[in-house]
Design a protein around this motif. Structure first.
Motif, PDB file in Angstrom:
ATOM      1  N   ALA A 287       0.837  -1.210   0.000  1.00  0.00           N
ATOM      2  CA  ALA A 287       0.000   0.000   0.000  1.00  0.00           C
ATOM      3  C   ALA A 287       0.864   1.248   0.000  1.00  0.00           C
ATOM      4  O   ALA A 287       0.538   2.246  -0.661  1.00  0.00           O
ATOM      5  N   ASN A 288       1.971   1.207   0.716  1.00  0.00           N
ATOM      6  CA  ASN A 288       2.895   2.336   0.712  1.00  0.00           C
ATOM      7  C   ASN A 288       3.451   2.576  -0.688  1.00  0.00           C
ATOM      8  O   ASN A 288       3.545   3.710  -1.155  1.00  0.00           O
ATOM      9  N   VAL A 418       3.617   2.706   7.984  1.00  0.00           N
ATOM     10  CA  VAL A 418       4.947   2.301   8.442  1.00  0.00           C
ATOM     11  C   VAL A 418       4.939   2.014   9.934  1.00  0.00           C
ATOM     12  O   VAL A 418       5.541   1.033  10.405  1.00  0.00           O
ATOM     13  N   VAL A 419       4.254   2.846  10.711  1.00  0.00           N
ATOM     14  CA  VAL A 419       4.146   2.604  12.152  1.00  0.00           C
ATOM     15  C   VAL A 419       3.489   1.246  12.404  1.00  0.00           C
ATOM     16  O   VAL A 419       3.929   0.474  13.268  1.00  0.00           O
ATOM     17  N   GLY A 704      10.080  -1.120   4.218  1.00  0.00           N
ATOM     18  CA  GLY A 704       8.996  -0.138   4.176  1.00  0.00           C
ATOM     19  C   GLY A 704       9.396   1.174   4.806  1.00  0.00           C
ATOM     20  O   GLY A 704       9.058   2.260   4.309  1.00  0.00           O
ATOM     21  N   LEU A 705      10.120   1.091   5.924  1.00  0.00           N
ATOM     22  CA  LEU A 705      10.600   2.319   6.575  1.00  0.00           C
ATOM     23  C   LEU A 705      11.579   3.055   5.670  1.00  0.00           C
ATOM     24  O   LEU A 705      11.511   4.280   5.508  1.00  0.00           O
ATOM     25  N   TYR A 706      12.483   2.302   5.058  1.00  0.00           N
ATOM     26  CA  TYR A 706      13.456   2.926   4.150  1.00  0.00           C
ATOM     27  C   TYR A 706      12.743   3.607   2.987  1.00  0.00           C
ATOM     28  O   TYR A 706      13.055   4.749   2.626  1.00  0.00           O
ATOM     29  N   ALA A 707      11.770   2.910   2.391  1.00  0.00           N
ATOM     30  CA  ALA A 707      11.064   3.485   1.250  1.00  0.00           C
ATOM     31  C   ALA A 707      10.293   4.735   1.655  1.00  0.00           C
ATOM     32  O   ALA A 707      10.261   5.731   0.922  1.00  0.00           O
ATOM     33  N   THR A 708       9.676   4.711   2.839  1.00  0.00           N
ATOM     34  CA  THR A 708       8.888   5.865   3.272  1.00  0.00           C
ATOM     35  C   THR A 708       9.767   7.082   3.531  1.00  0.00           C
ATOM     36  O   THR A 708       9.456   8.198   3.104  1.00  0.00           O
ATOM     37  N   VAL A 709      10.869   6.877   4.238  1.00  0.00           N
ATOM     38  CA  VAL A 709      11.758   8.007   4.541  1.00  0.00           C
ATOM     39  C   VAL A 709      12.387   8.543   3.257  1.00  0.00           C
ATOM     40  O   VAL A 709      12.499   9.761   3.055  1.00  0.00           O
ATOM     41  N   THR A 710      12.777   7.621   2.358  1.00  0.00           N
ATOM     42  CA  THR A 710      13.358   8.055   1.083  1.00  0.00           C
ATOM     43  C   THR A 710      12.347   8.850   0.268  1.00  0.00           C
ATOM     44  O   THR A 710      12.658   9.910  -0.294  1.00  0.00           O
ATOM     45  N   TYR A 711      11.114   8.329   0.205  1.00  0.00           N
ATOM     46  CA  TYR A 711      10.084   9.020  -0.566  1.00  0.00           C
ATOM     47  C   TYR A 711       9.726  10.359   0.079  1.00  0.00           C
ATOM     48  O   TYR A 711       9.508  11.364  -0.608  1.00  0.00           O
ATOM     49  N   SER A 712       9.658  10.363   1.417  1.00  0.00           N
ATOM     50  CA  SER A 712       9.367  11.610   2.116  1.00  0.00           C
ATOM     51  C   SER A 712      10.436  12.655   1.836  1.00  0.00           C
ATOM     52  O   SER A 712      10.149  13.846   1.625  1.00  0.00           O
ATOM     53  N   PHE A 713      11.688  12.201   1.815  1.00  0.00           N
ATOM     54  CA  PHE A 713      12.774  13.136   1.508  1.00  0.00           C
ATOM     55  C   PHE A 713      12.634  13.658   0.080  1.00  0.00           C
ATOM     56  O   PHE A 713      12.817  14.854  -0.188  1.00  0.00           O
ATOM     57  N   ALA A 741      12.090  10.245  11.089  1.00  0.00           N
ATOM     58  CA  ALA A 741      12.297   8.795  11.130  1.00  0.00           C
ATOM     59  C   ALA A 741      12.199   8.261  12.550  1.00  0.00           C
ATOM     60  O   ALA A 741      11.611   7.197  12.795  1.00  0.00           O
ATOM     61  N   SER A 742      12.773   8.994  13.494  1.00  0.00           N
ATOM     62  CA  SER A 742      12.753   8.550  14.889  1.00  0.00           C
ATOM     63  C   SER A 742      11.338   8.463  15.427  1.00  0.00           C
ATOM     64  O   SER A 742      10.994   7.549  16.191  1.00  0.00           O
ATOM     65  N   ARG A 743      10.493   9.418  15.042  1.00  0.00           N
ATOM     66  CA  ARG A 743       9.105   9.374  15.504  1.00  0.00           C
ATOM     67  C   ARG A 743       8.388   8.130  14.986  1.00  0.00           C
ATOM     68  O   ARG A 743       7.629   7.486  15.712  1.00  0.00           O
ATOM     69  N   LEU A 744       8.623   7.808  13.709  1.00  0.00           N
ATOM     70  CA  LEU A 744       7.988   6.616  13.148  1.00  0.00           C
ATOM     71  C   LEU A 744       8.461   5.355  13.868  1.00  0.00           C
ATOM     72  O   LEU A 744       7.659   4.487  14.228  1.00  0.00           O
ATOM     73  N   ILE A 745       9.769   5.251  14.083  1.00  0.00           N
ATOM     74  CA  ILE A 745      10.317   4.056  14.741  1.00  0.00           C
ATOM     75  C   ILE A 745       9.820   3.965  16.175  1.00  0.00           C
ATOM     76  O   ILE A 745       9.389   2.893  16.629  1.00  0.00           O
ATOM     77  N   ALA A 746       9.861   5.084  16.899  1.00  0.00           N
ATOM     78  CA  ALA A 746       9.437   5.067  18.303  1.00  0.00           C
ATOM     79  C   ALA A 746       7.970   4.699  18.431  1.00  0.00           C
ATOM     80  O   ALA A 746       7.590   3.870  19.272  1.00  0.00           O
ATOM     81  N   ALA A 747       7.129   5.296  17.568  1.00  0.00           N
ATOM     82  CA  ALA A 747       5.700   4.979  17.634  1.00  0.00           C
ATOM     83  C   ALA A 747       5.457   3.509  17.330  1.00  0.00           C
ATOM     84  O   ALA A 747       4.683   2.825  18.013  1.00  0.00           O
TER      85      ALA A 747
END
Length: 812
Positions: A287-288, A418-419, A704-713, A741-747
């Motif tokens: 979905a991402n 991602v969360v 998924g986290l990598y793709a989201t942060v890369t796309y967000s950037f 990124a830290s917020r996503l990982i922490a959540a």
């Protein structure tokens, strides 16, 4: 719909890397789900091959004063039930036995059954050839008929249709073969084959303490097991008042299918939840990707709308694209399921106390294919939702005008996905570590003996050939002497029940000198093993007190016994156990493993270490060892400790037995390491499968986290370029990306830790030596997720540091 498939195929394969990524991600989730669904359907959902399966029940006896929850029934009680019960159309008695076959080849020992004439009528079983039992076949003088298994028919009679009416010699008597069972007939759904079925001739006069039969029943139409259970318990109360035994008995009426699968059900539920989480993570990952791609296709969608495409037409197109992608993932997933199914089925079919019932039915059939097809359609719908929602909410003019500019739509939704991925992966990894630690502790648990380099084989010494206790003792002595002399054998012994096999029997005991009324009555039961003098040395069971058995402990000597530590602690916690007396009350049955000589009082001469006879997960139980020469048994398992590969001794060992008695058949040749492995197969397999799913989920969540942060950037390049042009330093930009990124990982970690701690409670019955709320394991998972998440974000953060504002603004 079909007109949209061709353009959908063109669109999908225009981006092969994207298509391959989505198909592979979906294949992992769909393949794992298809594999587990095939197991669950075969074990839990597939109907039994019996007529009116919901009315077929097994009756178990519980004895609270002996700590027995699922016990077998006495023939005396069964005969009274036949006369008095009103809840059943039919009742039938069943008892396993050992037989030796002669003729049509070498002597062969097989498992067999005594069953009431109405047994096959309860199951509604039709034979492949001939007939089953008729009314009256279980009457004296009419019982010399047998029904044989399909496997025996193939093995000894070459599938000859002329076998019906033929004579077969079973032990010392001739029987007429009247039927051959169908190949799919399997009473308990295991690999255990019962080759000979004989009518069960039962006569009144049996003791109510002779617990030796299993009772099957067919409920009357409309009655539930609970209502039948109520009637049976009332009946047991009447029988106890009429013929007191002092035992606190109750009856459980359990459907046959539930009785088969009740031990495996919790494990399958854990696997189902694990693959469900894996598929959810895979769908969230896809979905991402779909959201990212729908944003990049905003101009394409706007042009389609401007040229007159309706929203329903767009919806069909996106559904067709989703169907193509989901179908590719489903096809790859089925290939993965096929690849793993054979190995999994072979593991599940390993004989032993943890064998998975009905595992022979684990395969891809129409039900599995239909379930996978439904899953593919559901995923196709889900995949089409993201571009459809994006298209319906977009303004055509704004989309055309914004062509070439970065967009920031769906950032919140993508972050939430991602969360969710990180959270579910954290929970799944936590449960996998718990199960992995549990499996490691199971394997590391000391069983109390040394299983390495020990060969075992079993035999049953029939009464017609070994009529007296002296004949039994003479055979076992000569056999052990011959086996001990074999090259490569360092020690040989024998026992009635092989250790770690999950097989045993119990005897009621009394402890003279103790106030019986003050003892916990549920504990006045002990497992017993009949062993040769060299047993403890052969199996390397440590001696704690006293001495081992010697050749002097023979049929002419004073009866002696050796206890395990648990029994010594339980009954002699503060007094000297050596020299103490124990009174034995063996069950009043003719079972082949029951000692052929009853000596009711023995003197304790030693204490040995506890042995995990029923597997490492079972609690310790009192165990009393008796010398074979004083308590000879017709059931024997020989144990040979070797200096060479144990299986290489198998043929010479059988030859040594035949030198003692050429007609004696030998069966079930296997090593003690196999017994030990079989006792933990289910725990190890479930731990490996959940761990595999957890690793896949972890990889998907990280990507998924990598793709989201890369796309967000990539979406925020214009914003970051302006910040840099206005004076933001590279460290400021790094901090901005790092914080997101830290917020996503922490959540995700917080959500996953909560789910893991709550969900791990369901694993309590599957864990050994591990707490469900093991915080150290959770800390390892959290640290792993955080470090891996940061590593996945490292490349986008490095790009933020190196951002050239002028270049970025010029590109926009």
């Amino acid at each position: 719909m079909f007109s949209e498939l061709k353009p959908a195929l063109r669109t999908v394969f225009r981006s092969p890397r994207y298509t391959f990524s989505v198909a592979l991600i979906l294949a992992l989730g769909i393949g794992a789900n298809s594999l587990v669904f095939s197991i669950i359907f075969a074990v839990l959902s597939k109907p039994l091959p019996f007529r009116d399966q919901d009315r077929i029940v097994v009756l178990w006896e519980s004895q609270t004063n002996r700590g027995i929850t699922r016990g077998i029934i006495s023939p005396a009680d069964y005969l009274e039930w036949m006369r008095r019960t009103r809840s059943f159309e039919h009742l039938a008695a069943w008892r396993t036995w050992f037989y030796t076959l002669h003729g049509n080849g070498a002597p062969e020992q097989v498992w067999g059954v005594h069953a009431s004439a109405g047994f096959f009528e309860i199951l509604g079983v039709e034979p492949k050839l001939g007939r089953t039992f008729l009314p009256g076949d279980d009457s004296p003088g009419r019982d010399h008929v047998v029904v044989i298994s399909h496997a025996l028919w193939q093995r000894r009679y070459a599938s000859s249709p002329g076998v019906i009416g033929a004579t077969i010699t079973v032990d010392d008597a001739a029987y007429t073969i009247v039927g051959v069972l169908r190949p799919d007939f399997n009473l308990f759904g295991t690999t255990r084959s019962y080759d000979i079925w004989m009518p069960f001739v039962m006569t009144p006069g049996n003791s109510r303490r002779d617990h030796s039969i299993l009772v099957f029943g067919k409920l009357k139409s409309g009655l539930s097991p609970r209502s039948a259970e109520a009637e049976m318990n009332a009946l047991m109360g009447d029988l106890e008042r009429e013929n007191p035994t002092g035992e606190q008995r109750s009856i459980q009426v359990v459907r046959l299918k539930d009785s088969q699968v009740e031990n495996i059900r919790p494990t399958l539920m854990v696997l189902m939840v694990a693959v469900g989480l894996l598929l959810t993570i895979a769908c969230a990952n896809v979905a991402n990707l779909m959201l990212a791609r729908s944003a990049s296709r905003q101009r394409e969608v706007a042009i389609r709308v401007a040229l007159g495409a309706s929203y329903s037409h767009l919806g069909l197109h996106f559904f067709a694209e989703g169907l193509v992608l989901a179908s590719l993932g489903g096809a790859l997933g089925m290939l993965l399921a096929f690849a793993g199914m054979g190995r999994l089925r072979d593991t599940a079919l390993r004989p032993g106390p943890t064998e998975v019932p009905r595992a022979q039915f684990i395969h891809v059939d129409a039900s599995v294919l239909a379930g996978t097809a439904g899953l593919v359609l559901l995923i196709a719908v889900l995949l089409s939702l993201a571009p459809m929602a994006h298209a319906f909410r977009s303004n055509t003019f704004d989309s055309l005008r914004a062509a070439g500019l970065s967009v920031t739509s769906h950032r919140t939704l993508r972050s939430a996905l991602v969360v969710a991925e990180i959270g579910m992966s954290t929970a799944l990894l936590f449960c996998a570590i718990l199960l992995g630690n549990s499996a490691a502790k199971l394997l590391a648990t000391d069983p109390g003996l040394n299983t390495a380099n020990v060969l075992t084989f079993r035999m049953w010494l029939p009464e017609w050939r070994f009529a007296t206790p002296d004949a039994l003792i003479r055979f076992q002595r000569q056999a052990v002497l011959g086996l001990s002399a074999l090259p490569g054998v360092t020690s040989a012994s024998a026992v009635n029940f092989p250790p770690l096999s999950g097989w045993g029997d119990a005897t009621t005991i009394e402890v003279p000198g103790h106030d019986q009324s003050r003892l916990d009555q549920s504990r006045l039961v002990s497992q017993y093993r009949v062993v040769m003098p060299n047993y403890f040395a052969t199996m390397q069971v440590p001696l704690r007190l006293g001495r081992q058995f010697t050749d002097a402990d023979d049929e002419h000597g004073a009866p002696v016994a050796i206890l395990n530590e648990e029994m010594a602690r339980r009954y002699w916690p503060h007094t000297e156990v050596l020299g103490a007396s124990v009174v034995l009350r063996f069950p009043a049955s003719g079972a082949p493993w029951k000692p052929a000589v009853n000596r009711d009082r023995v003197t304790v001469v030693g204490v040995v270490a506890d042995v995990k006879e029923f597997g490492p997960t079972q609690p310790g139980a009192p165990q009393i060892y008796l010398p074979y020469s004083q308590f000879p048994s017709r059931l024997l398992t020989f144990l040979l400790r070797t200096q060479v590969e144990p299986q290489s001794i198998a043929i010479p060992a059988v030859a040594a037995i035949h030198q003692v008695d050429a007609e004696q058949a030998v069966s079930e040749i296997k090593t003690m390491d196999e017994y030990r492995s079989d006792s933990t197969t289910l725990n190890r397999t479930s731990a490996v499968m959940v761990s595999l799913f957890a690793v896949l989920a972890f990889v998907l969540a990280t990507t998924g986290l990598y793709a989201t942060v890369t796309y967000s950037f990539a979406q925020r390049r214009f914003e970051l370029a302006i910040r840099a042009a206005l004076g933001a330093t590279p460290s400021n930009l790094f901090t901005l990306v790092f914080t997101e990124a830290s917020r996503l990982i922490a959540a995700g970690v917080v959500v996953g830790s909560t789910i893991g701690l709550v969900g791990s409670r369901a694993l309590k019955t599957l864990l050994f030596g591990v707490r469900p709320d093991d915080l150290s394991a959770l800390a390892v998972v959290v640290l792993l997720m955080v470090l891996t998440g940061m590593l996945a974000c490292w490349l986008p953060m490095q790009e933020a540091i190196k951002l050239d504002p002028m270049e970025a603004l010029r590109q926009e």
